[in-house]
Design a protein around this motif. Sequence first.
Motif, PDB file in Angstrom:
ATOM      1  N   VAL A  85       0.826  -1.209   0.000  1.00 61.15           N
ATOM      2  CA  VAL A  85       0.000   0.000   0.000  1.00 61.15           C
ATOM      3  C   VAL A  85       0.861   1.261   0.000  1.00 61.15           C
ATOM      4  CG1 VAL A  85      -1.663   1.329   1.367  1.00 61.15           C
ATOM      5  CG2 VAL A  85      -2.002  -1.129   1.036  1.00 61.15           C
ATOM      6  N   LEU A  86       1.957   1.258   0.739  1.00 63.56           N
ATOM      7  CA  LEU A  86       2.767   2.459   0.867  1.00 63.56           C
ATOM      8  C   LEU A  86       3.852   2.605  -0.200  1.00 63.56           C
ATOM      9  CD1 LEU A  86       3.242   2.738   4.740  1.00 63.56           C
ATOM     10  CD2 LEU A  86       1.496   3.792   3.273  1.00 63.56           C
ATOM     11  N   TYR A  87       4.013   1.601  -1.029  1.00 60.72           N
ATOM     12  CA  TYR A  87       5.117   1.597  -2.004  1.00 60.72           C
ATOM     13  C   TYR A  87       5.165   2.877  -2.843  1.00 60.72           C
ATOM     14  CZ  TYR A  87       8.190   0.347  -5.796  1.00 60.72           C
ATOM     15  OH  TYR A  87       9.215   0.360  -6.707  1.00 60.72           O
ATOM     16  N   ASP A  88       4.054   3.236  -3.493  1.00 59.49           N
ATOM     17  CA  ASP A  88       4.062   4.401  -4.385  1.00 59.49           C
ATOM     18  C   ASP A  88       4.379   5.689  -3.645  1.00 59.49           C
ATOM     19  OD1 ASP A  88       3.511   2.809  -6.588  1.00 59.49           O
ATOM     20  OD2 ASP A  88       1.368   3.285  -6.622  1.00 59.49           O
ATOM     21  N   ASP A  89       3.723   5.915  -2.515  1.00 59.66           N
ATOM     22  CA  ASP A  89       3.947   7.158  -1.768  1.00 59.66           C
ATOM     23  C   ASP A  89       5.365   7.223  -1.209  1.00 59.66           C
ATOM     24  OD1 ASP A  89       1.469   8.364  -2.216  1.00 59.66           O
ATOM     25  OD2 ASP A  89       0.557   7.393  -0.474  1.00 59.66           O
ATOM     26  N   GLY A 112      11.016   9.267  -1.815  1.00 60.30           N
ATOM     27  CA  GLY A 112      12.404   8.823  -1.712  1.00 60.30           C
ATOM     28  C   GLY A 112      12.693   8.083  -0.419  1.00 60.30           C
ATOM     29  N   ARG A 113      11.672   7.459   0.169  1.00 60.02           N
ATOM     30  CA  ARG A 113      11.808   6.831   1.488  1.00 60.02           C
ATOM     31  C   ARG A 113      11.531   5.327   1.494  1.00 60.02           C
ATOM     32  NH1 ARG A 113      13.325  10.717   5.482  1.00 60.02           N
ATOM     33  NH2 ARG A 113      12.392   9.305   6.958  1.00 60.02           N
ATOM     34  N   TYR A 114      11.275   4.714   0.336  1.00 55.31           N
ATOM     35  CA  TYR A 114      10.929   3.291   0.358  1.00 55.31           C
ATOM     36  C   TYR A 114      12.160   2.447   0.652  1.00 55.31           C
ATOM     37  CZ  TYR A 114       8.875  -1.183  -0.593  1.00 55.31           C
ATOM     38  OH  TYR A 114       8.419  -2.471  -0.458  1.00 55.31           O
ATOM     39  N   ASP A 115      12.016   1.581   1.632  1.00 56.36           N
ATOM     40  CA  ASP A 115      13.051   0.618   1.997  1.00 56.36           C
ATOM     41  C   ASP A 115      12.333  -0.697   2.264  1.00 56.36           C
ATOM     42  OD1 ASP A 115      14.507  -1.064   4.000  1.00 56.36           O
ATOM     43  OD2 ASP A 115      16.029   0.510   3.793  1.00 56.36           O
ATOM     44  N   GLU A 116      12.653  -1.692   1.461  1.00 56.40           N
ATOM     45  CA  GLU A 116      11.991  -3.003   1.503  1.00 56.40           C
ATOM     46  C   GLU A 116      11.954  -3.624   2.904  1.00 56.40           C
ATOM     47  OE1 GLU A 116       9.951  -6.015  -0.422  1.00 56.40           O
ATOM     48  OE2 GLU A 116      10.788  -4.289  -1.455  1.00 56.40           O
ATOM     49  N   TYR A 157      -4.786   0.277   6.130  1.00 52.29           N
ATOM     50  CA  TYR A 157      -4.354  -0.119   4.798  1.00 52.29           C
ATOM     51  C   TYR A 157      -5.435  -0.941   4.125  1.00 52.29           C
ATOM     52  CZ  TYR A 157      -0.001   0.837   7.258  1.00 52.29           C
ATOM     53  OH  TYR A 157       0.969   1.409   8.021  1.00 52.29           O
ATOM     54  N   ILE A 158      -5.720  -0.593   2.887  1.00 53.72           N
ATOM     55  CA  ILE A 158      -6.645  -1.367   2.063  1.00 53.72           C
ATOM     56  C   ILE A 158      -5.891  -1.753   0.802  1.00 53.72           C
ATOM     57  CG2 ILE A 158      -8.806  -1.351   0.747  1.00 53.72           C
ATOM     58  CD1 ILE A 158      -9.917   0.588   2.874  1.00 53.72           C
ATOM     59  N   ASP A 159      -5.920  -3.039   0.489  1.00 54.25           N
ATOM     60  CA  ASP A 159      -5.242  -3.549  -0.694  1.00 54.25           C
ATOM     61  C   ASP A 159      -5.632  -2.685  -1.901  1.00 54.25           C
ATOM     62  OD1 ASP A 159      -5.009  -5.191  -3.188  1.00 54.25           O
ATOM     63  OD2 ASP A 159      -4.272  -6.703  -1.779  1.00 54.25           O
ATOM     64  N   LEU A 161       1.104  10.053   4.939  1.00 56.96           N
ATOM     65  CA  LEU A 161       2.266  10.493   4.157  1.00 56.96           C
ATOM     66  C   LEU A 161       1.919  11.713   3.314  1.00 56.96           C
ATOM     67  CD1 LEU A 161       3.610   7.015   3.009  1.00 56.96           C
ATOM     68  CD2 LEU A 161       4.697   8.577   4.635  1.00 56.96           C
ATOM     69  N   GLN A 162       2.874  12.600   3.170  1.00 56.05           N
ATOM     70  CA  GLN A 162       2.711  13.779   2.317  1.00 56.05           C
ATOM     71  C   GLN A 162       2.274  13.335   0.915  1.00 56.05           C
ATOM     72  OE1 GLN A 162       2.747  16.975   2.738  1.00 56.05           O
ATOM     73  NE2 GLN A 162       3.929  17.374   4.577  1.00 56.05           N
ATOM     74  N   GLY A 163       1.247  13.986   0.399  1.00 51.38           N
ATOM     75  CA  GLY A 163       0.778  13.705  -0.951  1.00 51.38           C
ATOM     76  C   GLY A 163      -0.120  12.493  -1.084  1.00 51.38           C
TER      77      GLY A 163
END
Length: 153
Positions: free
Chosen positions: A24-28, A33-37, A81-83, A115-117
């Motif tokens: 769910v949060l991947y795109d945002d 610039g904050r995605y970390d697996e 979170y919703i799929d 998250l912002q945006g």
Amino acid sequence: MDEFKIRQATREDQEQLANLRALVLYDDLTRLGRYDEIRVRERFRNTFQPEHTQVLELEDTLIGCVSLKPGDGEFLLEHFYIDPDYQGRKLGTKVLNMLLEQESVKGRRVTLNVLQGSPAKRLYERFGFAVDDEDEVDVFMSRDYQGIGISNS
């Protein structure tokens, strides 16, 4: 769409919900610039409390979750979170109505961060949440009980 069911989370749900959070949060998070697996899942694991978490299911498929944690006269709304395959079907509206209309929540302040945006911010604003503060990553919002819900239609 068939009606979804809500059940109490269990410790066994943790990994599936951590994976849902990452999805769910991947795109945002990527946009910011904050995605970390690893970190995206660890942050969930570190704050997951099954006793305060509800799981959303449709036909025995986990499609979402939400936590409402009590604390010091108010509640913290998190892990909502919703799929993505089930977003845009008014599930968020239905779940928020249900949570905010509980007797234990009425008359209490509810806080959250988004998250912002994130498009989820619009949903929270429709429910009367207002921005308290923000930084480069998060928007911190709260709502004092106003006795209003949002129509599911």
